[in-house]
Design an enzyme around this catalytic site. Structure first.
Site, PDB file in Angstrom:
ATOM      1  N   HIS A  78       0.831  -1.218   0.000  1.00 36.47           N
ATOM      2  CA  HIS A  78       0.000   0.000   0.000  1.00 36.47           C
ATOM      3  C   HIS A  78       0.865   1.267   0.000  1.00 36.47           C
ATOM      4  O   HIS A  78       0.450   2.306   0.498  1.00 36.47           O
ATOM      5  CB  HIS A  78      -0.958   0.035   1.199  1.00 36.47           C
ATOM      6  CG  HIS A  78      -1.675  -1.258   1.422  1.00 36.47           C
ATOM      7  ND1 HIS A  78      -2.949  -1.514   0.923  1.00 36.47           N
ATOM      8  CD2 HIS A  78      -1.295  -2.399   2.049  1.00 36.47           C
ATOM      9  CE1 HIS A  78      -3.313  -2.737   1.258  1.00 36.47           C
ATOM     10  NE2 HIS A  78      -2.326  -3.307   1.942  1.00 36.47           N
ATOM     11  N   SER A 106      17.083  20.807 -16.625  1.00 35.45           N
ATOM     12  CA  SER A 106      15.915  21.599 -16.993  1.00 35.45           C
ATOM     13  C   SER A 106      16.375  22.843 -17.732  1.00 35.45           C
ATOM     14  O   SER A 106      17.440  23.386 -17.444  1.00 35.45           O
ATOM     15  CB  SER A 106      15.161  22.001 -15.724  1.00 35.45           C
ATOM     16  OG  SER A 106      14.388  23.165 -15.968  1.00 35.45           O
ATOM     17  N   GLU A 135      11.923   7.919 -16.799  1.00 34.20           N
ATOM     18  CA  GLU A 135      10.573   8.415 -17.093  1.00 34.20           C
ATOM     19  C   GLU A 135      10.141   8.033 -18.506  1.00 34.20           C
ATOM     20  O   GLU A 135       8.987   7.694 -18.753  1.00 34.20           O
ATOM     21  CB  GLU A 135      10.538   9.930 -16.947  1.00 34.20           C
ATOM     22  CG  GLU A 135      10.758  10.413 -15.531  1.00 34.20           C
ATOM     23  CD  GLU A 135      11.049  11.904 -15.513  1.00 34.20           C
ATOM     24  OE1 GLU A 135      10.108  12.685 -15.639  1.00 34.20           O
ATOM     25  OE2 GLU A 135      12.229  12.272 -15.399  1.00 34.20           O
ATOM     26  N   LYS A 143      17.952  21.509 -11.411  1.00 34.39           N
ATOM     27  CA  LYS A 143      17.344  20.210 -11.696  1.00 34.39           C
ATOM     28  C   LYS A 143      18.310  19.170 -12.240  1.00 34.39           C
ATOM     29  O   LYS A 143      19.161  19.444 -13.059  1.00 34.39           O
ATOM     30  CB  LYS A 143      16.213  20.378 -12.723  1.00 34.39           C
ATOM     31  CG  LYS A 143      15.036  21.170 -12.236  1.00 34.39           C
ATOM     32  CD  LYS A 143      14.249  20.442 -11.153  1.00 34.39           C
ATOM     33  CE  LYS A 143      13.772  19.130 -11.682  1.00 34.39           C
ATOM     34  NZ  LYS A 143      12.473  18.730 -11.206  1.00 34.39           N
TER      35      LYS A 143
END
Ligand code: ARG
Length: 474
Positions: free
Chosen positions: A155, A276, A289, A282
């Site tokens: 969970h 970025s 991803e 970043k």
């Protein structure tokens, strides 16, 4: 002149030519198409349809074409529609009119089905290798970080500690099943449709089995109608690949979370991160991803081919041409994803201390403490309750289960209403026993079953995985 132009008095509308053309994509099949043609002309000669001289000319021409394809020296002509017509026409340019005998007893329908099976066979062999290398990266990381402990979750909440190596080996299991599914798909794909003709079977006494053997097929398809319209092998491969991408996507998802500074469990190397355009701070795990994102594309590819087939009557239908884009794309996405994730794993930095202290949060050893009570004769349900109330007290006091004072332990045991628990509460040393059971290391050690996370079991599993990879490589 179009190779099928005899019954036409008018040229195709330009829009039709553009719409039906597949050369941009199916030129990928060129090497397999030529291999199929060489086996086919040998079969024609065996059936007495070509003289030895003609066979020699055709095979020589086809071998020359194969070299030209390999070196990129072929000018693909969009006006010639697809790879089959392009190659036949290029053969005619090389060896003249005798090339007109190549297509005897063959249709583009059994031809393309043959090409695609040959192509898929090679693709699956490459994917198998890529899967092995990916497994190698998982096993390598597990070996390097053998003692790192993760907060295992259910969970998405802290559940029980697990070795990081155990977690990584779970993905090795998935990859092994992926290999098995691909091997299975390859086995069923590896039969020859050649000789099925357009739909009814070739009109000549071709020895289909001999041709199949020559192409390395395990046998021949048994029904010509099925053979030209069957793309089950594409679906099976895509299903295996889609599931493989889903596995990679799950790992990618975990890497993105683990590398979030809130977790800080791992850090991707600069070589496997991107920045970025606006935020100078970043460092993003973009490769992971994109693996996650491309899994969507591959699931779409499987859906596309299943949907493509569902309304098709038997025989070849032109819709089948649409099988290639999703298949080619899925194979290249899976192969690239395996490669990029393997690279990420190879260069991943692990912060064992952070991982370990996270594993220590959330009372993840509560089950192990309950198990310790069971070993002292307390029924599990009572033990569960006792440890639950101990966790509640510990949480209030802001201490860990390995730090709870004897008083709390006495209270929890005493309040349970169980006679055995009450007796145990009075026993000398019970506090130390339970606090010891609450340590990460002893919790890990108790999960000593086949497939469990006890360090001895994980070490054994890791050795087995390494041995298997060694066997595969050798
Ligand atoms: N380009 C076609 C395909 O990929 C080859 C077979 C075409 N057959 C035909 N009768 N038009 O499926």
């Amino acid at each position: 002149m179009r190779l099928w132009g005899g019954r036409f008095s008018e040229e195709n509308d330009e829009r039709v030519a553009d719409f039906t053309r597949s050369i941009e994509l199916d030129r990928e099949l060129a090497a397999d198409d030529i291999a199929g043609s060489i086996a086919h002309v040998r079969g024609l000669a065996r059936a007495g349809l070509l003289t030895e001289d003609e066979l020699g000319e055709l095979v020589g021409g086809l071998n020359g074409l194969a070299e030209a394809v390999a070196s990129g020296a072929i000018d693909w002509d969009p006006a010639l529609e697809d790879v089959h017509l392009n190659l036949e026409s290029a053969l005619a340019d090389r060896i003249g009119a005798i090339a007109g005998k190549l297509h005897t007893g063959r249709s583009r329908n059994d031809q393309v089905a043959t090409d695609l099976r040959l192509w898929l066979r090679r693709a699956i062999d490459r994917l198998d290798q890529a899967l092995l290398e990916f497994e190698g990266a998982l096993v390598g990381l597990a070996e390097r970080e053998g003692t790192a402990v993760l907060p295992g979750t259910t969970h998405i909440q802290p559940a029980q500690p697990v070795l990081f190596a155990h977690h990584l080996l779970a993905y090795v299991e998935m990859a092994e099943r992926d290999r098995g599914r691909l091997a299975d798909a390859r086995r069923r794909a590896n039969v020859s449709p050649l000789g099925s003709g357009a739909l009814a079977g070739a009109g000549y006494p071709l020895d289909r089995e001999a041709t199949a053997t020559e192409l390395g097929f395990d046998g021949v398809t048994a029904n010509s109608l099925d053979a030209v319209g069957d793309r089950d092998f594409v679906v099976e491969a895509l299903a295996a690949i889609a599931l493989g991408m889903v596995h990679l996507s799950r790992l990618a998802e975990e890497i993105t979370w683990w590398s979030n500074p809130r977790f800080g469990f791992v850090s991707a190397s600069d070589a496997f991160s991107t920045g970025s355009s606006i935020m100078p701070n970043k460092k993003n795990p973009d490769p992971a991803e994109l693996v996650r994102g491309r899994a969507a594309r591959v699931v779409g590819a499987l859906t596309a081919v299943l949907t493509l087939l569902k309304g098709l009557p038997l025989g070849y239908q032109r819709d089948l041409q649409e099988d290639k884009a999703p298949l080619f794309d899925a194979v290249s996405v899976f192969e690239a994803s395996l490669g990029v994730l393997a690279g990420m794993l190879d260069t991943l930095t692990v912060d064992r201390d952070r991982m370990r202290s996270a594993a220590d949060e959330g009372y993840t050893t509560a089950t192990a403490v309950a198990d310790a009570l069971v070993r002292r004769g307390i029924p599990f349900r009572v033990a569960h309750h006792v440890v639950g109330s101990l966790v509640m007290q510990a949480e209030e006091a802001g201490v860990g289960l390995d730090e709870v004072p004897d008083s709390m332990i006495g209270l929890a045991l005493g309040a349970s209403g169980d006679e055995g628990a009450k007796t145990l509460a009075a026993e000398e040393g019970i506090g130390d026993t339970l606090r010891a059971a609450a340590s990460l290391d002893s919790a890990l050690a108790t999960c000593d079953v086949i497939g469990g996370t006890a360090p001895v079991r994980v070490a054994e599993a890791l050795r087995a995985a390494r041995r298997r990879l060694g066997d595969q490589a050798g």
